[in-house]
Design a protein around this motif. Structure first.
Motif, PDB file in Angstrom:
ATOM      1  N   TYR A 130       0.854  -1.188   0.000  1.00  0.00           N
ATOM      2  CA  TYR A 130       0.000   0.000   0.000  1.00  0.00           C
ATOM      3  C   TYR A 130       0.886   1.233   0.000  1.00  0.00           C
ATOM      4  N   ARG A 171     -15.451  -2.404   7.641  1.00  0.00           N
ATOM      5  CA  ARG A 171     -15.483  -1.522   8.803  1.00  0.00           C
ATOM      6  C   ARG A 171     -16.059  -2.309   9.961  1.00  0.00           C
ATOM      7  N   GLN A 222     -11.863   6.160   6.291  1.00  0.00           N
ATOM      8  CA  GLN A 222     -10.894   5.076   6.402  1.00  0.00           C
ATOM      9  C   GLN A 222     -11.599   3.734   6.539  1.00  0.00           C
ATOM     10  N   TYR A 223     -11.050   2.744   5.847  1.00  0.00           N
ATOM     11  CA  TYR A 223     -11.573   1.382   5.883  1.00  0.00           C
ATOM     12  C   TYR A 223     -10.404   0.410   5.882  1.00  0.00           C
ATOM     13  N   ASP A 224     -10.684  -0.800   6.300  1.00  0.00           N
ATOM     14  CA  ASP A 224      -9.753  -1.897   6.060  1.00  0.00           C
ATOM     15  C   ASP A 224     -10.080  -2.495   4.709  1.00  0.00           C
ATOM     16  N   PRO A 318      -5.501  -7.466   6.075  1.00  0.00           N
ATOM     17  CA  PRO A 318      -6.104  -6.147   5.818  1.00  0.00           C
ATOM     18  C   PRO A 318      -5.061  -5.042   5.798  1.00  0.00           C
ATOM     19  N   VAL A 319      -5.319  -4.043   4.987  1.00  0.00           N
ATOM     20  CA  VAL A 319      -4.533  -2.808   5.022  1.00  0.00           C
ATOM     21  C   VAL A 319      -5.525  -1.667   5.182  1.00  0.00           C
ATOM     22  N   THR A 320      -5.139  -0.639   5.927  1.00  0.00           N
ATOM     23  CA  THR A 320      -6.012   0.511   6.144  1.00  0.00           C
ATOM     24  C   THR A 320      -5.849   1.482   4.989  1.00  0.00           C
ATOM     25  N   THR A 322      -7.716   4.890   2.631  1.00  0.00           N
ATOM     26  CA  THR A 322      -8.618   6.034   2.666  1.00  0.00           C
ATOM     27  C   THR A 322      -9.388   6.105   1.364  1.00  0.00           C
TER      28      THR A 322
END
Length: 494
Positions: A130, A171, A222-224, A318-320, A322
């Motif tokens: 990411y 989320r 923001q989401y995973d 998971p990666v966070t 936007t």
């Protein structure tokens, strides 16, 4: 009937199954043909279209099977004597959508799918990077790139269905968005040493979950993000391939009830270039059976090339990320139709183009419906809707036959609009019984009419007629009660 075949085949991305045996209503077609400019929401000026970069390396994958524009009912493929059988739950997601496509609602509203390769002759691992600025030069805000390296331990040629990686937005542990539509399952035969690399790039935007939200941009924030891919080789998918070969489609049990073997609809579809509901076409496949009480179908399939029975799910860490706010694109509002419509209480006049004609759910299905000429004719009446068994139609003693013509009229802005215009009108009377009882299994019921001489609009003759509508008041009585209908009978190709 190619349009209907295509519609039935697209069950996974629409509720087209609700319209088997039906065509688009004239008023709908009028709106489709008219000019429509709607306000929308877009990411970077691209209105509601996901742009996903997907590459597949190290793998020769056959394209997903695509039905021909028309599916001829004969001849049908034969099956060998050495068969295996699979039972399919008609209420399952596999039966409810196009089985050769992972539906856009996959995982929506549920926890993230768990990785699962136990017992499968395949394994794999995601590598995800990411970098929020990685794709800035391309005007994208994502920067998530994922690679799935697959390994396998097949003993010989095996048929598999591979679903390429796709992004889920999460989320609080629940899938709330995705960056894909319906992801095709690629059908291919693989062999010893099969080990593809599947790559995916997320461009930075996502859409809501579920059919109603499938193209509504996800709320900014923001989401995973997790990437999900699947490899399946199941008896149910092999059986559904058998259905594909025989131009047969699954429907949920409550819809199968309306299509009984030997019914008029089944017979009509069997002699047309259409996909058949399984309740109509199960006899096409030796050994196939349908149990509506249990809600299951048992379908044979060729075991050759089918060497394993497994489903493997691959899920990345998971990666966070936007998600950017969508740009609101203010476009021209929906323009009103430049021509009036013929609705209840309206009588068309010569020389006036119309945008569309509102019509009844009671349809004219056969008989000499186009420029029938003066004298006695017999019309078949039918109901243009999905759920019904019996009905009674009572018609008025007289009415009019509207003979219509279509024309494409250029507009000042360079576009054009399809219109319908009255070409001629004739009186119609009902000399005999004006009540018709419909039984769906039996098919249309006939009513006799007397058609008077046609009064043609200036410049028009029978050679100009493209549609004929029977404008006669009628009462429809069914399980919903009785209601008076004061718009023309709809002329259907049925």
């Amino acid at each position: 009937m190619a349009d209907l075949s295509d519609a039935i085949k697209a069950l996974g991305t629409s509720r087209a199954r609700d319209r088997i045996g039906a065509q688009a209503r004239p008023e709908v077609m009028g709106r489709i043909r008219g000019r429509r400019r709607r306000a929308g929401m877009a990411y970077g000026g691209v209105t509601a279209v996901a742009a996903v970069a997907l590459t597949v390396t190290g793998l020769a994958m056959a394209p997903a099977p695509t039905p021909a524009p028309t599916a001829s009912p004969t001849p049908v493929p034969s099956l060998s004597s050495a068969l295996e059988y699979a039972t399919i739950d008609l209420t399952s997601e596999l039966a409810q959508s196009d089985a050769l496509q992972l539906p856009s609602s996959y995982g929506c509203g549920k926890p993230v799918p768990a990785p699962d390769v136990d017992g499968a002759p395949v394994d794999g691992a995601f590598t995800v990077t990411y970098d929020g600025a990685a794709l800035a030069s391309q005007g994208l805000t994502g920067g998530v790139e994922g690679t799935l390296d697959i390994s396998s331990s097949f003993d010989g040629p095996t048929r598999v269905w591979t679903t390429a990686p796709s992004a889920m937005l999460v989320r609080d542990g629940v899938v709330v968005g995705r960056a894909f539509g319906g992801t095709p399952r690629e059908d291919t035969v693989v062999d010893i040493g099969w080990g593809p690399t599947l790559q995916y790039v997320w461009p930075g935007y996502a859409y809501g979950c579920g059919e109603d939200e499938s193209w509504i941009p996800l709320e900014a924030g923001q989401y995973d993000l997790v990437l999900v891919a699947r490899i399946d080789s199941t008896m149910q998918l092999a059986a559904i391939e058998t259905l594909e070969q025989h131009s047969i489609v699954l429907l949920p049990p409550e819809m199968q009830d309306y299509y009984q073997p030997g019914s008029w609809e089944c017979e009509r579809m069997a002699t047309s270039d259409m996909y058949l509901p399984i309740s109509c076409g199960v006899a096409r496949i030796p050994g196939a059976s349908l149990d509506l009480a249990a809600g299951t179908a048992t379908i044979p399939f060729e075991p050759s090339g089918f060497e394993a029975d497994f489903s493997a799910t691959f899920v990345s860490e998971p990666v966070t990320v936007t998600v950017a706010a969508p740009e609101v694109v203010e476009e021209e509002a929906v323009e009103p139709d430049p021509y009036p419509a013929v609705v209840e209480g309206t009588v068309p006049v010569c020389g006036q183009p119309y945008s569309y004609f509102e019509t009844s759910e009671v349809a004219v299905t056969d008989g000499n419906t186009m420029t029938p000429g003066e004298g006695k004719i017999s019309l078949g009446l039918w109901l243009d809707r999905m759920e019904w068994d019996t009905a009674t139609i009572d018609v008025a003693a007289s009415g009019e036959l509207w003979l219509l013509t279509s024309a494409e009229i250029p507009q000042e802005d360079g576009s054009s609009v399809w219109t319908t215009e009255l070409a001629g009108v004739a009186s119609i009377t009902v000399p005999g019984d004006r009540s018709v009882d419909l039984v769906r299994f039996d098919g249309p019921a006939s009513i006799d009419l007397e058609v008077g001489p046609t009064q043609w609009c200036e410049g028009y003759t029978s050679a100009h007629v493209t549609e004929a509508y029977y404008a006669i008041h009628h009462t429809l009585t069914d399980e919903h009660g009785s209601r008076d209908i004061r718009v023309p009978l709809w002329t259907s190709w049925w």
